[in-house]
Write an enzyme that holds these catalytic residues in place. Sequence first.
Site, PDB file in Angstrom:
ATOM      1  N   TYR A   1      -5.924  -9.365   0.629  1.00  0.00           N
ATOM      2  CA  TYR A   1      -4.891 -10.006   1.457  1.00  0.00           C
ATOM      3  C   TYR A   1      -5.540 -11.504   2.020  1.00  0.00           C
ATOM      4  O   TYR A   1      -4.995 -12.498   2.028  1.00  0.00           O
ATOM      5  CB  TYR A   1      -4.439  -9.080   2.581  1.00  0.00           C
ATOM      6  CG  TYR A   1      -3.642  -7.888   2.161  1.00  0.00           C
ATOM      7  CD1 TYR A   1      -2.635  -7.998   1.499  1.00  0.00           C
ATOM      8  CD2 TYR A   1      -4.284  -6.630   2.497  1.00  0.00           C
ATOM      9  CE1 TYR A   1      -2.084  -6.731   1.062  1.00  0.00           C
ATOM     10  CE2 TYR A   1      -3.741  -5.440   2.169  1.00  0.00           C
ATOM     11  CZ  TYR A   1      -2.679  -5.708   1.348  1.00  0.00           C
ATOM     12  OH  TYR A   1      -1.939  -4.492   0.982  1.00  0.00           O
TER      13      TYR A   1
ATOM     14  N   PHE B   1      -4.714  -0.126  -9.296  1.00  0.00           N
ATOM     15  CA  PHE B   1      -4.017  -0.620  -8.145  1.00  0.00           C
ATOM     16  C   PHE B   1      -2.359  -0.018  -7.961  1.00  0.00           C
ATOM     17  O   PHE B   1      -1.762  -0.060  -7.178  1.00  0.00           O
ATOM     18  CB  PHE B   1      -3.991  -1.883  -7.727  1.00  0.00           C
ATOM     19  CG  PHE B   1      -5.334  -2.288  -7.072  1.00  0.00           C
ATOM     20  CD1 PHE B   1      -5.728  -1.916  -5.917  1.00  0.00           C
ATOM     21  CD2 PHE B   1      -6.401  -3.020  -8.009  1.00  0.00           C
ATOM     22  CE1 PHE B   1      -6.953  -2.427  -5.515  1.00  0.00           C
ATOM     23  CE2 PHE B   1      -7.548  -3.293  -7.764  1.00  0.00           C
ATOM     24  CZ  PHE B   1      -8.292  -3.023  -6.386  1.00  0.00           C
TER      25      PHE B   1
ATOM     26  N   ASP C   1       5.464  -5.546 -14.296  1.00  0.00           N
ATOM     27  CA  ASP C   1       5.442  -4.665 -13.411  1.00  0.00           C
ATOM     28  C   ASP C   1       6.197  -3.427 -13.904  1.00  0.00           C
ATOM     29  O   ASP C   1       7.357  -3.378 -14.534  1.00  0.00           O
ATOM     30  CB  ASP C   1       6.125  -5.195 -12.101  1.00  0.00           C
ATOM     31  CG  ASP C   1       5.970  -4.446 -10.690  1.00  0.00           C
ATOM     32  OD1 ASP C   1       5.569  -3.201 -10.995  1.00  0.00           O
ATOM     33  OD2 ASP C   1       6.051  -5.201  -9.794  1.00  0.00           O
TER      34      ASP C   1
ATOM     35  N   SER D   1       4.760  -5.882  -2.198  1.00  0.00           N
ATOM     36  CA  SER D   1       4.950  -4.441  -2.783  1.00  0.00           C
ATOM     37  C   SER D   1       5.710  -3.697  -1.671  1.00  0.00           C
ATOM     38  O   SER D   1       6.989  -4.002  -1.317  1.00  0.00           O
ATOM     39  CB  SER D   1       3.649  -3.519  -3.000  1.00  0.00           C
ATOM     40  OG  SER D   1       3.770  -2.534  -3.737  1.00  0.00           O
TER      41      SER D   1
ATOM     42  N   GLY E   1       0.652  -1.162  -0.114  1.00  0.00           N
ATOM     43  CA  GLY E   1       0.035   0.050  -0.027  1.00  0.00           C
ATOM     44  C   GLY E   1       0.790   1.386   0.121  1.00  0.00           C
ATOM     45  O   GLY E   1       0.277   2.312   0.402  1.00  0.00           O
TER      46      GLY E   1
END
Length: 350
Positions: free
Chosen positions: A109, A236, A287, A182, A97
């Site tokens: 999650y 996202f 990515d 992340s 996040g």
Amino acid sequence: MSTTAVSAQPPVSAHPKTKKVVDEVSGWLRIFDDGSVDRTWTGPPEALPLMEPVPPYTVPHDGITLHDLPGSPNLRLYLPESDASKKLPIFLHLQGGGFCISHHSWLMYHQFYARIAREVQAAVVSVELPLAPEQRLPAAIDTGIAALIRLRSVARSPVDDPASELLSDNVDFSRIFLIGDSSGGNLVHVIAAKALEETDEFWAPLKLAGGIPLHPGFVRSTRSRSELEIKADSVFFTLDMLDKFLALGLPVGATKDHPYTCPMGEEAPPLEKVRLPPFLVGVAELDLIHDTNLEYCEAMKKAGKQVEVLINRGVSHSFYLNKFAVDMDPTTGERTRELVAAIKDFVERH
């Protein structure tokens, strides 16, 4: 579905019209001129279910029970039904996040880490992390270390801790694996390095057996080729989010070359001198930060660290957290199966 249910903790009161937005990350976060923050989701409504909190449950569902363990810090435990004679490894989960949003109770999650608990046969302990900009780094790092210390207290002796009854007889405290998504992947590296500045005796009977950063937010101040050439395909993760979240999450005045986000850079301690457990690093082919992820892996290998790299082909950042894609898109589903299998294999070997 109420959007108030998906605002990150702690809840934020309504803002009078007199307040002005001074900064924002589209869809995710607004900062007002009085310093208050609103994290109510304002992006595409179809994403809302992924941010819905999953309540704990003690009656097994799909082979898992889910327990909230209040304390310092708050923890959430995924406990699989298992052979009582076999001690379970522990995954200490650090959510992503961008250090600024999300909550470890969210469905995105839950659906993945319940699966990890069940298929890997592990106790997954997820940490409730503080959020920036109210609590910038190193607040989340300190919380991760506090979670390890809490586990150490449970391991050493029966304590007045709701985690004791559930963990003491079920887990192998000498097999702790840090795992993070992340920005949580950044925390895996930094927390492992910070924890292992202490002696093995300090942590005993706890032992860090491995680290699993998944699509970690390792970057540089200069754009990588993948940042410039890969087109973001999800609300996202975009370059605007990357830039703004890190500006809000890093210590005031820091750039993306800070050791928290560029452990392979000149501002970071030489990796040769950093004590780390074996690592499995997940890197997504599509990515935006694919190139700097690979740069980190190569720097780790050059420094003599035990690093295994899993390239997730044909998918983008944190693909495995999107339950809808995992369930409905064949490529995402297959890559998620590969990822879980690789994690299981890594754990069984360490």
